[in-house]
Design a protein around this motif. Sequence first.
Motif, PDB file in Angstrom:
ATOM      1  N   TRP A 153      45.145  44.462  27.076  1.00 44.36           N
ATOM      2  CA  TRP A 153      45.231  43.718  26.653  1.00 44.36           C
ATOM      3  C   TRP A 153      46.330  43.376  25.807  1.00 44.36           C
ATOM      4  N   GLY A 154      46.928  42.325  27.520  1.00 46.74           N
ATOM      5  CA  GLY A 154      47.760  41.795  27.817  1.00 46.74           C
ATOM      6  C   GLY A 154      49.294  42.483  27.046  1.00 46.74           C
ATOM      7  N   LEU A 155      49.498  43.836  27.075  1.00 48.04           N
ATOM      8  CA  LEU A 155      50.298  43.514  26.278  1.00 48.04           C
ATOM      9  C   LEU A 155      51.695  44.023  28.035  1.00 48.04           C
ATOM     10  N   THR A 156      52.142  44.825  28.962  1.00 45.12           N
ATOM     11  CA  THR A 156      52.297  44.697  29.546  1.00 45.12           C
ATOM     12  C   THR A 156      52.755  43.752  30.894  1.00 45.12           C
ATOM     13  N   SER A 157      53.165  43.924  31.665  1.00 39.96           N
ATOM     14  CA  SER A 157      53.219  42.821  33.062  1.00 39.96           C
ATOM     15  C   SER A 157      52.781  43.378  34.370  1.00 39.96           C
ATOM     16  N   PRO A 158      51.293  42.692  34.905  1.00 38.70           N
ATOM     17  CA  PRO A 158      49.796  42.563  35.564  1.00 38.70           C
ATOM     18  C   PRO A 158      50.568  44.585  36.598  1.00 38.70           C
ATOM     19  N   GLY A 159      51.465  44.600  36.712  1.00 37.03           N
ATOM     20  CA  GLY A 159      52.208  45.376  37.934  1.00 37.03           C
ATOM     21  C   GLY A 159      52.312  46.644  36.940  1.00 37.03           C
ATOM     22  N   MET A 160      51.939  47.304  35.569  1.00 34.12           N
ATOM     23  CA  MET A 160      52.506  48.233  34.266  1.00 34.12           C
ATOM     24  C   MET A 160      51.107  48.690  34.270  1.00 34.12           C
TER      25      MET A 160
ATOM     26  N   PRO B  52      50.213  55.442  39.974  1.00 32.37           N
ATOM     27  CA  PRO B  52      50.221  53.802  40.134  1.00 32.37           C
ATOM     28  C   PRO B  52      48.482  53.902  39.800  1.00 32.37           C
ATOM     29  N   LEU B  53      48.336  52.228  39.021  1.00 34.73           N
ATOM     30  CA  LEU B  53      47.476  51.662  39.276  1.00 34.73           C
ATOM     31  C   LEU B  53      47.547  49.878  38.658  1.00 34.73           C
ATOM     32  N   ILE B  54      47.002  49.512  40.175  1.00 33.44           N
ATOM     33  CA  ILE B  54      46.630  47.730  39.452  1.00 33.44           C
ATOM     34  C   ILE B  54      45.555  47.753  39.554  1.00 33.44           C
ATOM     35  N   PHE B  55      45.115  47.173  38.116  1.00 34.92           N
ATOM     36  CA  PHE B  55      43.930  46.817  37.271  1.00 34.92           C
ATOM     37  C   PHE B  55      42.964  44.662  38.216  1.00 34.92           C
ATOM     38  N   TYR B  56      42.555  44.369  39.566  1.00 36.70           N
ATOM     39  CA  TYR B  56      41.734  43.116  39.094  1.00 36.70           C
ATOM     40  C   TYR B  56      41.282  43.161  38.833  1.00 36.70           C
ATOM     41  N   ARG B  57      41.392  42.243  37.693  1.00 36.26           N
ATOM     42  CA  ARG B  57      39.927  42.529  36.447  1.00 36.26           C
ATOM     43  C   ARG B  57      39.939  40.606  35.328  1.00 36.26           C
ATOM     44  N   HIS B  58      40.709  39.743  36.695  1.00 35.60           N
ATOM     45  CA  HIS B  58      40.565  38.652  36.084  1.00 35.60           C
ATOM     46  C   HIS B  58      39.638  37.814  35.332  1.00 35.60           C
ATOM     47  N   ASP B  59      38.947  37.525  34.543  1.00 37.29           N
ATOM     48  CA  ASP B  59      38.099  36.245  34.904  1.00 37.29           C
ATOM     49  C   ASP B  59      36.849  38.271  35.350  1.00 37.29           C
ATOM     50  N   CYS B  60      36.447  39.381  35.667  1.00 43.40           N
ATOM     51  CA  CYS B  60      35.980  39.170  36.536  1.00 43.40           C
ATOM     52  C   CYS B  60      34.087  39.334  35.673  1.00 43.40           C
ATOM     53  N   ALA B  61      33.120  40.608  36.934  1.00 48.35           N
ATOM     54  CA  ALA B  61      32.155  40.494  35.915  1.00 48.35           C
ATOM     55  C   ALA B  61      31.893  40.886  35.103  1.00 48.35           C
ATOM     56  N   ASP B  62      32.059  42.172  34.715  1.00 49.71           N
ATOM     57  CA  ASP B  62      31.583  43.245  33.659  1.00 49.71           C
ATOM     58  C   ASP B  62      32.251  42.767  32.336  1.00 49.71           C
ATOM     59  N   MET B  63      33.232  41.847  32.467  1.00 50.44           N
ATOM     60  CA  MET B  63      33.676  41.149  30.513  1.00 50.44           C
ATOM     61  C   MET B  63      33.195  39.981  30.604  1.00 50.44           C
ATOM     62  N   ALA B  64      31.978  39.572  31.368  1.00 48.92           N
ATOM     63  CA  ALA B  64      30.880  38.507  30.920  1.00 48.92           C
ATOM     64  C   ALA B  64      29.557  38.677  30.397  1.00 48.92           C
ATOM     65  N   ILE B  65      29.937  40.403  30.231  1.00 49.84           N
ATOM     66  CA  ILE B  65      28.310  40.719  29.805  1.00 49.84           C
ATOM     67  C   ILE B  65      27.831  39.580  29.020  1.00 49.84           C
ATOM     68  N   ALA B  66      26.330  39.422  29.065  1.00 39.52           N
ATOM     69  CA  ALA B  66      26.341  38.115  27.310  1.00 39.52           C
ATOM     70  C   ALA B  66      25.282  39.271  26.962  1.00 39.52           C
ATOM     71  N   ALA B  67      25.047  38.888  25.238  1.00 47.45           N
ATOM     72  CA  ALA B  67      23.876  38.963  24.199  1.00 47.45           C
ATOM     73  C   ALA B  67      22.245  39.413  25.043  1.00 47.45           C
ATOM     74  N   GLY B  68      22.022  38.061  26.076  1.00 50.48           N
ATOM     75  CA  GLY B  68      20.626  37.705  26.909  1.00 50.48           C
ATOM     76  C   GLY B  68      21.259  38.686  27.355  1.00 50.48           C
TER      77      GLY B  68
END
Length: 604
Positions: A171-178, A105-121
Amino acid sequence: MTKAPDLICMGRAAVDLYGEQVGARLEDVSSFAKYLGGCPANIAVGASRLGLKVAMLTRVGDEHNGRFVRETLAAEGVDVAHVQTDPKRLTALVFLSIKDRDTFPLIFYRHDCADMAIAAGDFNAAFIGSAQALLVSGTHLSQPDIAAVCLGAIRQARRFVFDIDYRPVLWGLTSPGMGEQRFVASKHVTEKLQEVFPLAHLVIGTEEEFHIAGGCEDTDEALRRLRVISAATFVVKRGPLGCSVHASGPAIAGQGFPVEVFNVLGAGDGFAAGFLSGWLRKLPLEECARRANACGALVVSRHGCAPAMPSQEELELFVSRRDWPHRLRESAELNHVHRSTTGRKPWPEVMALAFDHRTQLEELGPPEKIRRFKRLVAEGLVRSRVPGAGAIVDDKHGEDALFALAGCGLWVARPVEVPGSRPLDFEAGANIGVRLRAWPAQHVVKCLVHYERQDLPKLRQLYEACVDTGHELLLELVSKNPPLAEIYAAGVKPDWWKLLPPADEDSWDRISATIARNDPHCRGVLLLGMEASEEALERGFALAARHPVCKGFAVGRSIFMDAARQWFAGKSDDEAVVRTVAGNYSKLVNLWKKARQACKESVS
C-alpha cells in the motif's frame, strides 16, 4: 473443469524464491527454492488439495515464470482457463527467508506486475456466478484500477470471501525493503477495506488485519465497529492460540495445535484453505475452525507456502491423533504422506525405454559414439509419440539425450549406481544428495542393486537424499525373490519398484500384499526386460496385466541392442537406428496394451 467451481480465487499469483539456508539473513542466503506463491494462489492450491473444485482468476507474464505459475496451478487441479497471459507485464516475484522463529524477511517485486492488471474483460458474470464463492485478497484494493475491477467481480458473486491479507509495503506505507512489516495504521487503508466489508459473507484475517479494517488497535473494539457495517462471519486468526469465529451467536473458540513455529509465511493461507474446505461444504463452524487450525499447524511447520499445503488424507491423519512430535517436520509418517499425496503428477501407466546402459555400450564403441547413439535412441522414442512414454537414461553418455527429452512430457529416470557394483556404490560417491540437487525435480532417481544386506545403509542414504531433494525413487532389484519386505523394514519406501516378471500368480500376490501393507502410496511396479525375447516379454505382460500394482514396463536391450550392434559396426545408419527403435518400442507398447485390454475384457 467439467463442473462449476466451488471457489474462484482472484488476485495475487507469483513466484516465491525461498532462501534455503535457515537461520541466515536474507543478505547471506546463497541459494533459493522456487515455489508458487501469492495469497489467493496459495489458497487455491490448498483448497484443491482438500477436495474443492477451484478456479484461478489472475494474470501472469508471457515468460518463463508465468508459464511456471500456470503449469503449477494446473498440476494441482486448479482450473486455469481464466489465468490470462499479459503481453506487457512480468509475473510478480518475491524473495523470502527464515532468519529465526520471529523474523521472516521478504521483498516483493510487484511494480506494475501482471496480476495487478486483471481487467473486466478477463471474466464475465456467468463465470463469477457459477461458483459457490469468490475469494479476493486485500492487496488488490490497494490501487484504484484493480480495486474497481475486483469490486465489479465481487458484486457478481453469489458469496464473497474476503482475505484481508494486509501488507503495508504493497500500500506504499513502508520502504520497499520492509516487506515483512505486518502493521502500519492508515486511515486510507481502513476506508478502502471498509468499502468491501458490507459485501462480504466471510472475512478472514489476523488480529492486526482486523485492527486495520476496524481503524483501531483493540481487537474487540475493531470487531464491534466492523459488525455495524457487515453481517459477514468474521474469522480471527490468533496464531498458536487458534482462532475465534464470530457469526450470529456467541464467538466460537477454535483451539490451536501445539507445534513448533518453523515458518509463518503461508500458514494463514493454509488456514484459509482449511476453513473454506469446511465452510463451502456447509460443515459446522466448529469443524471449519478445527480444519483451519490443523492446516495452519501443518503449513507453519514447513518450508514454502503453496507446496506446504496439506492433502485431505494428510489432514485427516493429523487430526486423528495427538501424539505428533512438537516439531512436526521430524515426523517421518506425516512427511511421507505429504510427499506421497501432494505435488505429484499422476502416472497411471509408464512404458519406459531404458537406455541407461553404460558398460554394455562401452564394449561396442568410444564415448563420443555412445553419446551420439543415445541421442538417436531418444529421437526414436519421441518419434513413436506414445502417451505414457518414459525413458531411463544416464547423464554419463546420455546427457544430450536428456537435453533432447526435456519438456517433452515424458516420465524420465536417471541411474545413480556404479554399474555392476557389489556392494552397492554411487557414481557420485558419498555426495549423492549434492548430486541430486543439480537434477530437475521431475527426474526419478533409479538405482539398480544386486541386493545384499550390507546395501541397506546405502539404500537408506539414497532414500533420505531423495526425500530431502524432492525426487522420486525407483529401486531395481535383479532377483527372482526380491526382498521388498526387508527393504521396507529398513525404512526405505521407494516410489517405484522395477522387478523381473514374477513367474506366477502367487508371486504377484505376495508382491502386491507386501507393497500394500508397507506403503499404500507406492506408485507401483515396472517390469524389466534383461534383453528378453518378444515372446518372453509377451508372456510376462499377460500375467502382469492382471495385477493393478503393475503400472507398465521399463525395457531397453530388447528394443535397441540389435540396432546398436549394427550401428557401432558400421552396418546401418542413423535413420535406421531411429526407425528400428521407434518400431520396436511401439510394438512392445502394443503388446502391453493388448494384455491390459484382454484383462478388461475378461472381467467384463
